[in-house]
Design a protein around this motif. Structure first.
Motif, PDB file in Angstrom:
ATOM      1  N   HIS A  15      40.850  37.186  36.564  1.00  0.00           N
ATOM      2  CA  HIS A  15      41.821  37.904  37.379  1.00  0.00           C
ATOM      3  C   HIS A  15      43.079  37.059  37.476  1.00  0.00           C
ATOM      4  CE1 HIS A  15      37.821  39.378  38.566  1.00  0.00           C
ATOM      5  NE2 HIS A  15      38.421  40.522  38.865  1.00  0.00           N
ATOM      6  N   VAL A  52      42.042  34.600  42.737  1.00  0.00           N
ATOM      7  CA  VAL A  52      40.854  34.869  43.544  1.00  0.00           C
ATOM      8  C   VAL A  52      41.070  34.242  44.918  1.00  0.00           C
ATOM      9  CG1 VAL A  52      39.202  35.147  41.666  1.00  0.00           C
ATOM     10  CG2 VAL A  52      39.746  32.852  42.500  1.00  0.00           C
ATOM     11  N   VAL A  64      35.980  41.220  52.140  1.00  0.00           N
ATOM     12  CA  VAL A  64      37.206  41.540  51.402  1.00  0.00           C
ATOM     13  C   VAL A  64      38.295  41.821  52.437  1.00  0.00           C
ATOM     14  CG1 VAL A  64      38.279  42.878  49.553  1.00  0.00           C
ATOM     15  CG2 VAL A  64      35.793  42.688  49.643  1.00  0.00           C
ATOM     16  N   ARG A 102      46.045  41.488  39.590  1.00  0.00           N
ATOM     17  CA  ARG A 102      44.635  41.845  39.771  1.00  0.00           C
ATOM     18  C   ARG A 102      43.967  40.716  40.545  1.00  0.00           C
ATOM     19  NH1 ARG A 102      42.005  41.304  35.522  1.00  0.00           N
ATOM     20  NH2 ARG A 102      40.244  42.633  36.069  1.00  0.00           N
ATOM     21  N   ARG A 155      40.546  39.315  43.087  1.00  0.00           N
ATOM     22  CA  ARG A 155      39.158  39.479  43.518  1.00  0.00           C
ATOM     23  C   ARG A 155      38.874  38.507  44.650  1.00  0.00           C
ATOM     24  NH1 ARG A 155      34.691  42.120  42.471  1.00  0.00           N
ATOM     25  NH2 ARG A 155      32.661  41.186  42.942  1.00  0.00           N
ATOM     26  N   GLY A 205      31.770  40.552  47.542  1.00  0.00           N
ATOM     27  CA  GLY A 205      32.843  40.623  46.558  1.00  0.00           C
ATOM     28  C   GLY A 205      33.555  41.961  46.548  1.00  0.00           C
ATOM     29  N   ASP A 207      37.354  43.998  44.522  1.00  0.00           N
ATOM     30  CA  ASP A 207      38.574  43.928  43.726  1.00  0.00           C
ATOM     31  C   ASP A 207      39.713  44.644  44.438  1.00  0.00           C
ATOM     32  OD1 ASP A 207      37.354  42.576  41.548  1.00  0.00           O
ATOM     33  OD2 ASP A 207      36.524  44.482  40.838  1.00  0.00           O
TER      34      ASP A 207
END
Length: 261
Positions: free
Chosen positions: A183, A186, A201, A223, A225, A231, A233
């Motif tokens: 990604h 993170v 998240v 992008r 994560r 977890g 996205d």
């Protein structure tokens, strides 16, 4: 008195991932103490309550310990409930919140949230924070939260901060982030003083993360994560002074709260 409640996994494509949030649609506001008690009883990182106000909705968020000014995943969950369960048939929803007007739009099988960009500024590393993190801090910035930049994703994954020390810091929470090969970046998020040792998240953290990494990587679409146990996205886009945060949501449970009031 009975109140409908939905539990939604936000920033998730399937159940048991992303961040679970409770959502309670209301006709009018309950007492603040009662909403806080419901949030404590749910014991999720956030419980969202909303009330219709004309063609918009007033939205508030509560952790198990306190009301907060901004929450991404519970906003996503509230929009999901309106679109999927309550028959809202317009393409976009406008929420009135303590952080101003927030929009959520259905687009390309995702929900896209229009949030304020929150720029973090460099600061010196408090000794208490360094002790709590226990790993070399490459960069430290501060906004609503501390933004800790580590040298690598491997360091971020093995991080085991001292929660007691983190809870003594003067900010809402601590965002910890690093570059990523898979990604653009993170992160992880810790807010023990709000009753959230580690949030699965955190949409609101990406209001700070996205502007930071957009500048570092010289790109406006990113992008991301979050590396919690569950977890999730998040697709991020910088548009002037706003951040578009996009993700999916899945309903886990529907139910009813019974109150003797």
């Amino acid at each position: 008195m009975k109140i409908r409640q939905f539990q939604v996994d936000a920033f998730a494509c399937r159940r048991f991932e992303g961040n679970p949030a409770a959502v309670c649609p209301l006709d009018s506001w309950l007492d603040d103490s009662l909403m806080q008690a419901i949030a404590a009883e749910n014991n999720l990182s956030e419980t969202a309550f909303f009330v219709p106000t004309g063609d918009r909705f007033a939205l508030r968020w509560f952790t198990p310990l306190a009301e907060v000014d901004l929450c991404g995943h519970a906003t996503l969950a509230a929009a999901h409930v309106l679109f999927e369960h309550l028959g809202y048939d317009k393409p976009a929803i406008t929420f009135e919140t303590r952080s101003g007007r927030l929009g959520v739009e259905r687009k390309n099988n995702q929900l896209q949230m229009n949030f304020p960009a929150i720029k973090a500024l460099p600061c010196t590393v408090p000794a208490l924070l360094q002790q709590a993190i226990g790993l070399p801090i490459e960069t430290l910035l501060v906004a609503d939260d501390y933004l800790v930049v580590l040298d690598s994703e491997a360091d971020l994954r093995r991080l085991q901060p001292d929660q007691n020390l983190l809870g003594q810091l003067d900010k809402r929470g601590i965002i910890v982030t690093a570059r990523s090969e898979e990604h653009d970046f993170v992160s992880r998020f810790f807010a023990p003083k709000l009753g959230i040792p580690e949030d699965p998240v955190t949409g609101s953290a990406h209001c700070t993360l996205a502007p930071y990494w957009a500048e570092k990587l010289n790109k406006t679409r990113l992008r991301a994560r979050q590396l919690s146990q569950r977890g999730g996205d998040i697709d991020c886009e910088i548009v002037v002074d706003r951040v578009i945060l996009a993700g999916s949501a899945v309903t886990f449970m529907t139910g009813e709260i019974s109150l003797d009031i």
